[in-house]
Design an enzyme around this catalytic site. Structure first.
Site, mmCIF file in Angstrom:
data_model
loop_
_atom_site.group_PDB
_atom_site.id
_atom_site.type_symbol
_atom_site.label_atom_id
_atom_site.label_comp_id
_atom_site.label_asym_id
_atom_site.label_seq_id
_atom_site.Cartn_x
_atom_site.Cartn_y
_atom_site.Cartn_z
ATOM 1 N N CYS A 182 35.642 9.340 40.284
ATOM 2 C CA CYS A 182 36.646 8.311 39.981
ATOM 3 C C CYS A 182 37.690 8.156 41.085
ATOM 4 O O CYS A 182 38.418 7.166 41.107
ATOM 5 C CB CYS A 182 37.343 8.615 38.660
ATOM 6 S SG CYS A 182 36.206 8.654 37.272
ATOM 7 N N HIS A 221 44.029 4.705 38.579
ATOM 8 C CA HIS A 221 42.664 4.741 38.061
ATOM 9 C C HIS A 221 42.724 4.456 36.557
ATOM 10 O O HIS A 221 43.570 4.984 35.845
ATOM 11 C CB HIS A 221 42.050 6.117 38.330
ATOM 12 C CG HIS A 221 40.778 6.346 37.592
ATOM 13 N ND1 HIS A 221 39.741 5.443 37.622
ATOM 14 C CD2 HIS A 221 40.369 7.367 36.797
ATOM 15 C CE1 HIS A 221 38.751 5.902 36.879
ATOM 16 N NE2 HIS A 221 39.109 7.065 36.359
ATOM 17 N N ASN A 223 36.464 2.673 31.834
ATOM 18 C CA ASN A 223 36.536 3.467 33.062
ATOM 19 C C ASN A 223 35.343 3.114 33.947
ATOM 20 O O ASN A 223 34.206 3.454 33.631
ATOM 21 C CB ASN A 223 36.517 4.955 32.673
ATOM 22 C CG ASN A 223 36.619 5.883 33.866
ATOM 23 O OD1 ASN A 223 36.464 5.470 35.012
ATOM 24 N ND2 ASN A 223 36.870 7.149 33.591
#
Ligand code: UT7
Length: 332
Positions: A120, A259, A289
């Site tokens: 990520c 993020h 996500n």
């Protein structure tokens, strides 16, 4: 470790792009396949829906249109690029790199191409990597892409993970600029916590076999609670590190682009860094996500929506498997 600006040279983001699949998967649809509820997903994560590719679509199918848009918005062509970095944990194939596949589609014959694996934190790690290449002076025009088709690595019977992730791609073009640009960066890693978020199968340790499929080794596994706790601390500390390195204060930040994993993580980072939620860019509700794509999709939308204006102080901050974390502080 936070690194302040090399004063002799400024590197900026001069074009952005994004691409998500057209297919929307809502919480209500997930209610029909696993024991969950729209209410649980929304209150625990902030996610309402995510985008999922049609069968047969690969990461490069999202990366290429995002890249084309970024290159076009920078006023460039594929042939002008001399570096392409694709951050992804879901490459089309083990090799060649997805970056080389993107290069082929863009006709970017002069570019050096490679993939970057930082989960990520991929977008942020790739921007910082390109920054170093450009600071060196040998490279002048870099294309950075974060792209994922994580839906192929999700156990769709596991409610604790399948509600969280989505597919997508974001891209940016970076070049030397006369004013503004990147002011400071921060990166960190902690391999001792590698087993908090991982996908065991498919690599050299557990290559694909009937047994590996039976044992469901090709799906991602996560200790959500622990990652949550570390992500809040890691992202808040990283934002503070870049601000300190550039001698700026949180109140000078126009926009923080974190993020997008969980709205509660974003709220906790805001609280810890003393930033009001109005300064935090949020689109986790629409995409979930998207891992390495997340920060660049958010950057594109923040620019499109006018949330970041010329001259604004902006920070991108990420946290992910590895563990990995990082920030980029820039003047837009
Ligand atoms: O991108 C970087 C990597 N990922 C992240 O940053 C994600 C970080 N973690 C998180 O976002 C959160 O920890 C989660 C959203 C994954 C989980 O939220 P939580 O508030 O930490 O919930 P929990 O794991 O403590 O689970 C609470 C309860 C459990 O039930 P019991 O044991 O209390 O009876 C779970 O079984 O919620 C249950 N649960 C669900 N219930 C309905 C877990 N997933 C679901 C679900 N629907 N989808």
């Amino acid at each position: 470790m936070a690194r302040p600006l090399a004063l002799s040279k400024r590197i900026g983001i001069v074009g952005v792009g994004m691409q998500v699949p057209s297919k929307v998967l809502t919480n209500q649809e997930l209610e029909r396949t696993v024991e969950t509820s729209d209410e649980w997903i929304r209150t625990r994560t902030g996610i309402r829906e995510r985008r999922i590719v049609e069968p047969g679509m690969a990461t490069s199918d999202l990366a290429v249109p995002a890249a084309r848009q970024a290159v076009k918005s920078a006023g460039l062509h594929g042939k002008d690029l001399d570096l392409i970095i694709v951050a992804t944990t879901s490459p089309d194939m083990m090799f060649p790199s997805t970056a080389c596949l993107v290069q082929r589609e863009l006709g970017a014959k002069s570019a050096v191409c490679f993939d970057l694996s930082a989960a990520c934190s991929g977008s942020v790690f790739a921007i910082i990597t390109a920054w170093h290449y450009l600071l060196g002076g040998q490279y002048k025009r870099a294309l950075v892409i974060g792209a994922e088709v994580l839906s192929n690595y999700i156990d769709w019977t596991d409610r604790s993970t399948c509600v969280l992730f989505g597919d997508g791609a974001g891209a940016c073009v970076m070049t030397p600029v006369a004013r503004g640009g990147i002011l400071a960066t921060d990166m960190g890693s902690d391999g001792t916590a590698a087993d908090l978020l991982y996908m065991p199968g498919g690599g050299s340790k557990y290559p694909p076999s009937h047994a590996s499929v039976d044992q469901r080794l090709h799906f991602l596994r996560m200790n959500g609670g622990e990652i949550f706790r570390l992500a809040v601390r890691g992202m808040a500390d990283s934002v503070q590190a870049v601000l300190k390195a550039a001698h700026r204060k949180p109140e000078q930040l126009e926009c923080c682009i974190p993020h997008q994993a969980n709205i509660r993580i974003i709220e906790a980072v805001a609280k810890r860094t003393g930033l009001p939620m109005e300064r935090m860019f949020v689109n986790v509700d629409r995409y979930g996500n998207t891992s390495a794509a997340s920060n660049l999709i958010a950057l594109y939308e923040a620019a499109q929506e006018g949330r970041i204006q010329h001259g604004d102080l902006v920070v991108l901050v990420a946290f992910g498997a590895g563990l990995t974390w990082g920030s980029v502080l820039l003047e837009w």
